[in-house]
Design a protein around this motif. Structure first.
Motif, PDB file in Angstrom:
ATOM      1  N   SER A 152       1.136  20.792 -18.520  1.00 10.41           N
ATOM      2  CA  SER A 152       0.301  21.793 -19.470  1.00 10.41           C
ATOM      3  C   SER A 152       1.074  22.912 -19.601  1.00 10.41           C
ATOM      4  O   SER A 152       1.657  23.522 -18.654  1.00 10.41           O
ATOM      5  CB  SER A 152      -0.981  21.993 -18.687  1.00 10.41           C
ATOM      6  OG  SER A 152      -0.611  22.459 -17.205  1.00 10.41           O
ATOM      7  N   LEU A 195       1.686  26.881 -21.730  1.00 13.37           N
ATOM      8  CA  LEU A 195       0.795  28.064 -22.294  1.00 13.37           C
ATOM      9  C   LEU A 195       1.868  29.104 -22.712  1.00 13.37           C
ATOM     10  O   LEU A 195       2.697  29.454 -22.245  1.00 13.37           O
ATOM     11  CB  LEU A 195       0.145  28.978 -21.251  1.00 13.37           C
ATOM     12  CG  LEU A 195      -0.638  30.323 -21.798  1.00 13.37           C
ATOM     13  CD1 LEU A 195      -1.547  29.881 -22.881  1.00 13.37           C
ATOM     14  CD2 LEU A 195      -1.105  30.703 -20.772  1.00 13.37           C
ATOM     15  N   THR A 252      -1.070  24.938 -24.856  1.00 16.79           N
ATOM     16  CA  THR A 252      -2.127  26.157 -25.581  1.00 16.79           C
ATOM     17  C   THR A 252      -1.316  26.998 -26.099  1.00 16.79           C
ATOM     18  O   THR A 252      -0.347  27.651 -25.546  1.00 16.79           O
ATOM     19  CB  THR A 252      -3.175  26.551 -24.391  1.00 16.79           C
ATOM     20  OG1 THR A 252      -3.698  25.633 -24.030  1.00 16.79           O
ATOM     21  CG2 THR A 252      -3.931  27.576 -25.030  1.00 16.79           C
ATOM     22  N   ASN A 274      -0.887  30.625 -28.163  1.00 16.07           N
ATOM     23  CA  ASN A 274      -1.478  32.042 -28.308  1.00 16.07           C
ATOM     24  C   ASN A 274      -0.788  32.791 -29.456  1.00 16.07           C
ATOM     25  O   ASN A 274       0.444  32.959 -29.265  1.00 16.07           O
ATOM     26  CB  ASN A 274      -1.874  32.640 -27.128  1.00 16.07           C
ATOM     27  CG  ASN A 274      -2.565  33.983 -27.304  1.00 16.07           C
ATOM     28  OD1 ASN A 274      -1.354  34.990 -27.172  1.00 16.07           O
ATOM     29  ND2 ASN A 274      -3.383  34.618 -28.007  1.00 16.07           N
ATOM     30  N   ARG A 291      -4.896  29.002 -29.860  1.00 15.82           N
ATOM     31  CA  ARG A 291      -5.814  29.858 -29.216  1.00 15.82           C
ATOM     32  C   ARG A 291      -5.691  31.237 -29.761  1.00 15.82           C
ATOM     33  O   ARG A 291      -4.697  31.967 -29.306  1.00 15.82           O
ATOM     34  CB  ARG A 291      -5.924  29.862 -27.707  1.00 15.82           C
ATOM     35  CG  ARG A 291      -7.148  30.706 -27.256  1.00 15.82           C
ATOM     36  CD  ARG A 291      -7.124  30.264 -25.835  1.00 15.82           C
ATOM     37  NE  ARG A 291      -7.159  28.984 -25.064  1.00 15.82           N
ATOM     38  CZ  ARG A 291      -7.262  28.591 -24.105  1.00 15.82           C
ATOM     39  NH1 ARG A 291      -7.563  29.425 -23.076  1.00 15.82           N
ATOM     40  NH2 ARG A 291      -7.657  27.221 -23.700  1.00 15.82           N
ATOM     41  N   TYR A 325      -3.027  38.789 -26.617  1.00 14.79           N
ATOM     42  CA  TYR A 325      -2.832  38.126 -25.268  1.00 14.79           C
ATOM     43  C   TYR A 325      -3.133  38.820 -24.218  1.00 14.79           C
ATOM     44  O   TYR A 325      -3.213  38.355 -22.916  1.00 14.79           O
ATOM     45  CB  TYR A 325      -1.495  37.898 -25.245  1.00 14.79           C
ATOM     46  CG  TYR A 325      -0.271  38.696 -25.646  1.00 14.79           C
ATOM     47  CD1 TYR A 325      -0.312  39.918 -25.424  1.00 14.79           C
ATOM     48  CD2 TYR A 325       0.825  38.271 -26.470  1.00 14.79           C
ATOM     49  CE1 TYR A 325       0.662  40.733 -25.957  1.00 14.79           C
ATOM     50  CE2 TYR A 325       1.800  39.133 -27.018  1.00 14.79           C
ATOM     51  CZ  TYR A 325       1.661  40.392 -26.753  1.00 14.79           C
ATOM     52  OH  TYR A 325       2.609  41.303 -27.170  1.00 14.79           O
ATOM     53  N   LEU A 363      -8.241  33.105 -20.625  1.00 15.40           N
ATOM     54  CA  LEU A 363      -7.088  32.041 -20.035  1.00 15.40           C
ATOM     55  C   LEU A 363      -7.614  31.501 -18.805  1.00 15.40           C
ATOM     56  O   LEU A 363      -8.233  32.375 -17.799  1.00 15.40           O
ATOM     57  CB  LEU A 363      -5.729  32.879 -19.761  1.00 15.40           C
ATOM     58  CG  LEU A 363      -5.121  33.508 -20.734  1.00 15.40           C
ATOM     59  CD1 LEU A 363      -3.834  34.413 -20.446  1.00 15.40           C
ATOM     60  CD2 LEU A 363      -4.522  32.662 -22.007  1.00 15.40           C
ATOM     61  N   TYR A 388      -1.656  26.055 -15.672  1.00 13.95           N
ATOM     62  CA  TYR A 388      -0.663  25.883 -16.548  1.00 13.95           C
ATOM     63  C   TYR A 388       0.604  25.821 -15.576  1.00 13.95           C
ATOM     64  O   TYR A 388       1.014  26.442 -14.982  1.00 13.95           O
ATOM     65  CB  TYR A 388      -0.354  26.816 -17.449  1.00 13.95           C
ATOM     66  CG  TYR A 388      -1.631  26.999 -18.583  1.00 13.95           C
ATOM     67  CD1 TYR A 388      -1.687  26.182 -19.748  1.00 13.95           C
ATOM     68  CD2 TYR A 388      -2.593  27.935 -18.659  1.00 13.95           C
ATOM     69  CE1 TYR A 388      -2.695  26.028 -20.718  1.00 13.95           C
ATOM     70  CE2 TYR A 388      -3.646  27.899 -19.247  1.00 13.95           C
ATOM     71  CZ  TYR A 388      -3.691  27.025 -20.405  1.00 13.95           C
ATOM     72  OH  TYR A 388      -4.727  27.073 -21.247  1.00 13.95           O
ATOM     73  N   VAL A 444       4.184  28.756 -18.202  1.00 11.54           N
ATOM     74  CA  VAL A 444       3.566  29.908 -19.027  1.00 11.54           C
ATOM     75  C   VAL A 444       4.981  30.608 -19.736  1.00 11.54           C
ATOM     76  O   VAL A 444       5.823  30.863 -18.941  1.00 11.54           O
ATOM     77  CB  VAL A 444       2.746  31.017 -18.119  1.00 11.54           C
ATOM     78  CG1 VAL A 444       2.341  31.760 -19.320  1.00 11.54           C
ATOM     79  CG2 VAL A 444       1.528  30.354 -17.665  1.00 11.54           C
ATOM     80  N   ALA A 455      -2.506  32.774 -14.769  1.00 13.08           N
ATOM     81  CA  ALA A 455      -2.727  31.440 -15.385  1.00 13.08           C
ATOM     82  C   ALA A 455      -1.824  30.453 -14.792  1.00 13.08           C
ATOM     83  O   ALA A 455      -2.018  29.236 -15.335  1.00 13.08           O
ATOM     84  CB  ALA A 455      -2.408  31.521 -16.795  1.00 13.08           C
TER      85      ALA A 455
END
Ligand SMILES: C[S@@+](CC[C@H](N)C(=O)[O-])C[C@H]1O[C@@H](n2cnc3c(N)ncnc32)[C@H](O)[C@@H]1O
Length: 353
Positions: free
Chosen positions: A176, A178, A201, A203, A228, A232, A237, A242, A245, A269
């Protein structure tokens, strides 16, 4: 360190005769920039990529006499060759970076990385009063960022692809990812390409995020991307979620307090064992270089309300405050420094290491 990245210490007054070429080279920073922009807009690099040509035969709409002056200057700048028969051909950098459609194209970067052009003649006012002529961080339409992130995508995607291995962290790779302030999402996309089981994800502000959707589609990873939209510093979140990141080229627009807060959000996160990646143009700790980061610091003053370039030491401080420490600093491409940070190990983990 090559000549263009080092900030050479200035000899003190009286050390030697003053050298007027120092001032001329500053004047010609301006001239060289606009010569190259004009050549790009006229289609000179694309035409020479088709085939080398003499001025009169070049497929460019221009007065040959004036175009010849431009071409000779490009020869002087090392972007173009003039061959023995008088025909012009592309040099290696112009061929790689200034021709349309090349994978590492820097054409849009040449146009947009200085920020809105009207900020520059007003730089003294921005320094005097603290308000740039057209601050890019006060533009709700995101129109400047939209152009900029499309321009930076090829370079950042190349940087991220080179860092991917280091993020596997002895596993099959992150599951995962971010990416905050992702722009066109070069990092998320490169990591999804490197790690087929990963999801990301992504952003950015609502006006800019479509650029990420377009690139995810173009790279065939859209099915593994969640877009998303939002600020920020405010967007929701998931905590401890994650493996990676990414904060790529976002902290320098924020100034100290907000950058610290953003690093804190990234750390919050992060899943156990995860990594925060910071890509930026860091200043050396003594702020004497690299010249690229010193001058980009001025770009931030000219074009943003809060932005500054910052030292590696300052970034380490933000990370430390968020419970992270730097595990690795690399420079996968010239000027592109990347810092990988992880949670500070608990005392018993340190002992075991
Ligand atoms: C210099 S660009 C970097 C884009 C991308 N990370 C890259 O490396 O190519 C900075 C990005 O931060 C985004 N940004 C600025 N302020 C933001 C905010 N408050 N929340 C989310 N994104 C923001 C901009 O829209 C832009 O896409």
């Amino acid at each position: 360190v090559n000549e263009t990245t080092a900030a050479a210490p200035a000899p003190a007054a009286g050390d030697r005769d003053a050298d007027p070429s120092v001032v001329w080279s500053i004047v010609h920073g301006f001239t060289a920039y606009w010569t190259t922009v004009a050549a790009l807009r006229l289609g000179v690099f694309d035409a020479l990529a088709e085939r080398p040509a003499a001025v009169a035969d070049l497929a460019v709409e221009a007065e040959p006499d004036r175009l010849g002056v431009l071409l000779d200057a490009l020869v002087g700048l090392g972007l173009v060759h003039r061959d023995a028969d008088g025909s012009y051909s592309l040099g290696v950098e112009a061929d790689a970076f200034l021709v349309s459609g090349r994978p590492r194209s820097m054409r849009d970067l040449l146009l947009w990385s200085p920020g809105p052009y009207d900020c520059w003649p007003a730089l003294d006012d921005a320094v005097r009063h603290g308000e740039p002529a057209s601050p890019v961080d006060a533009d709700p339409s995101g129109s400047f960022y939209l152009r900029l992130v499309r321009a930076t995508f090829p370079t950042q995607h190349a940087v991220a692809s080179r860092v991917a291995d280091a993020l596997a962290n002895g596993t099959d790779g992150p599951r995962s990812v971010l990416e905050l302030g992702a722009g066109a999402a070069p990092w998320a996309i490169a990591l999804l390409e490197a790690f087929p089981d990963a999801r990301a994800t992504v952003n950015d502000l609502p006006a800019v995020l479509p650029a990420a959707g377009e690139q995810a589609d173009a790279h065939g990873v859209a099915g593994r991307v969640e877009l998303r939209a939002g600020d920020y510093l405010a967007v929701s979140l998931e905590p401890r979620a994650y493996d990676v990141v990414v904060l790529a080229h976002v902290l320098r627009a924020e100034g100290d307090d907000r950058a610290r807060e953003l690093v804190g959000r990234a750390a919050h996160a992060l899943a156990p064992g995860g990594r925060v990646v910071v890509a930026d143009y860091f200043l050396d700790d003594d702020r004497r270089g690299p010249l690229n980061a010193l001058l980009l610091g001025v770009t931030m003053v000219a074009c943003t309300r809060r932005g500054r370039t910052f030292t590696l030491a300052r970034c380490r401080e933000w990370l430390r405050d968020a419970g992270l420490e730097v595990a690795e600093v690399t420079e996968p491409l010239p000027f592109q420094r990347v810092l990988i940070a992880r949670a500070v190990p608990a005392p018993y983990e340190r002992g075991a290491a």
